[in-house]
Design a protein around this motif. Structure first.
Motif, short mmCIF file in Angstrom:
data_model
loop_
_atom_site.label_atom_id
_atom_site.label_comp_id
_atom_site.label_asym_id
_atom_site.label_seq_id
_atom_site.Cartn_x
_atom_site.Cartn_y
_atom_site.Cartn_z
N SER A 26 0.83 -1.21 0.00
CA SER A 26 0.00 0.00 0.00
C SER A 26 0.86 1.26 0.00
O SER A 26 0.54 2.24 -0.67
N LEU A 27 1.97 1.22 0.75
CA LEU A 27 2.85 2.38 0.79
C LEU A 27 3.46 2.65 -0.60
O LEU A 27 3.48 3.79 -1.07
N VAL A 28 3.94 1.58 -1.24
CA VAL A 28 4.55 1.75 -2.57
C VAL A 28 3.50 2.23 -3.58
O VAL A 28 3.75 3.16 -4.36
N ALA A 29 2.33 1.61 -3.55
CA ALA A 29 1.28 2.00 -4.50
C ALA A 29 0.85 3.44 -4.26
O ALA A 29 0.61 4.19 -5.22
N SER A 30 0.75 3.86 -2.98
CA SER A 30 0.32 5.22 -2.69
C SER A 30 1.31 6.25 -3.22
O SER A 30 0.91 7.34 -3.64
N GLY A 34 -1.13 7.74 -9.53
CA GLY A 34 -1.48 9.11 -9.85
C GLY A 34 -0.29 10.05 -9.94
O GLY A 34 -0.46 11.24 -10.12
N ALA A 35 0.92 9.51 -9.78
CA ALA A 35 2.10 10.38 -9.81
C ALA A 35 2.58 10.62 -11.24
O ALA A 35 3.71 10.32 -11.61
N MET A 295 -6.17 6.19 -2.30
CA MET A 295 -5.93 5.88 -3.72
C MET A 295 -7.25 5.76 -4.49
O MET A 295 -7.35 6.20 -5.64
N VAL A 296 -8.26 5.19 -3.84
CA VAL A 296 -9.59 5.11 -4.49
C VAL A 296 -10.13 6.51 -4.74
O VAL A 296 -10.68 6.80 -5.82
N VAL A 314 -11.79 12.61 -4.90
CA VAL A 314 -12.78 12.56 -3.83
C VAL A 314 -12.01 12.57 -2.50
O VAL A 314 -11.08 11.79 -2.32
N PRO A 315 -12.38 13.45 -1.55
CA PRO A 315 -11.67 13.47 -0.26
C PRO A 315 -11.69 12.10 0.40
O PRO A 315 -12.71 11.40 0.38
#
Length: 339
Positions: A26-30, A34-35, A295-296, A314-315
């Motif tokens: 999750s950390l790597v994907a975050s 979107g980067a 991420m969603v 979306v917040p």
């Protein structure tokens, strides 16, 4: 339904491994979701441009750290509140704690609008502690302290405090600012604007150190006092940690409604109600839940816009609130069915 502290048989070492792997992924994907056109391969092989490096260091890494810290700490706060009130429906947003912190932020914005963020956090903390103490005083006077009455008292108390905060904010044209605190949004998190969140890591460490005392306090005042524990002091310490966590998170990134309700209940079903055993799992799952929800929230607008750039996001507070609301409703319905 009253919470009873139970220690379930250990089911091997699979859950810790799964939790750590999920957090790492999750950390790597975050960091990279979107980067723009930045890839993991470019980061590992040194293929990043200077603009990419600045973007990662100034925006994406702080955002990822903020999401993980806020999620882990609020989940721990929820566990402490559920354990010490002996009720699975209690967490900072169902006990008036978050609304009280919001009222404190409105008051400091009126009295000292140019105050540094540390002062705002301290004022929010004082109000959060006062709101939590008021909640505890209320539930001690409730004739029937069952699993439904306690959270309803907290929700009503939070609604009253929230209404007062909204009225004061509206009269001073601060309503938009109040709303931004009441719903977390990581889109504005940058280096230099989130570091206060590291305080919640310290508070989480304190909670782990005192975990055994919190577990004993969760057995009830009579039992814990009989075991030699100063029940009122331990409860006050645990609720203070939970209130402090809520205040720091609200001031820094905004509220994550019902996160502290969902995560501890899921973990309790897996590992029981022992605070020392459950705290690491709660922290892991809370961090992963918020990272995935963030991420969603980033991906949803682009998905519905056909991948068009600049579609916004979306917040994360909205995503977490929807998830928490659904779980809260299911728990209430199951409670009614089992009553």
């Amino acid at each position: 339904m009253t919470t009873t502290v139970e220690r379930r048989p250990q089911r091997g070492s699979l859950w810790p491994v799964l939790g750590v792997v999920a957090l790492a992924l999750s950390l790597v994907a975050s960091v990279f979701v979107g980067a723009a056109d930045i890839t993991v391969w470019e980061a590992l092989t040194g293929g990043l441009t200077e603009a990419h490096r600045v973007y990662l260091v100034e925006a994406r890494l702080p955002r990822t750290a903020a999401a993980a810290l806020a999620g882990a700490s609020l989940a721990i706060a929820g566990l402490l509140m559920q354990l010490l009130t002996r009720n699975r429906f209690v967490e900072p947003s169902t006990a008036g704690t978050v609304e009280s912190a919001g009222l404190g932020l409105v008051m400091v914005a009126i009295i000292a609008p140019g105050a540094p963020i540390v002062l705002k956090m301290l004022v929010a903390l004082v109000f959060a502690l006062a709101g939590t103490a008021l909640f505890l005083a209320c539930i001690r006077r409730v004739p029937v302290s069952d699993s439904f009455v306690v959270p309803l008292v907290g929700i009503m108390l939070g609604s009253v405090i929230g209404a007062v905060a909204a009225f004061v904010a509206l009269s001073r044209d601060l309503l938009q600012m109040l709303n931004s605190w009441m719903l977390a949004d990581f889109s504005a998190v940058l280096a230099g604007r989130y570091e206060l969140l590291w305080l919640v890591a310290v508070l989480g460490g304190l909670a782990y150190i005192a975990a055994d005392r919190f577990t004993v306090a969760g057995l009830g005042e009579d039992v814990s006092t009989g075991l030699g524990l100063d029940h009122r002091t331990v409860v006050a310490a645990g609720m203070s940690i939970a209130a402090a966590v809520a205040a720091v998170v609200v001031v820094t990134v905004g509220a994550l409604p019902l996160l502290g309700l969902v995560v501890p209940n899921v973990v309790s079903r897996l590992v029981g109600d022992d605070a020392r055993r459950g705290l690491p799992f709660v922290a892991l799952l809370g961090a992963v839940t918020v990272l995935i929800s963030d991420m969603v929230g980033r991906a949803l607008p682009g998905f519905f816009a056909g991948g068009a750039p600049g579609a916004g996001e979306v917040p994360v507070g909205t995503i977490v609130g929807i998830l928490g609301g659904a779980v809260f409703l299911v728990m209430m319905l199951r409670g009614v069915r089992n009553a």
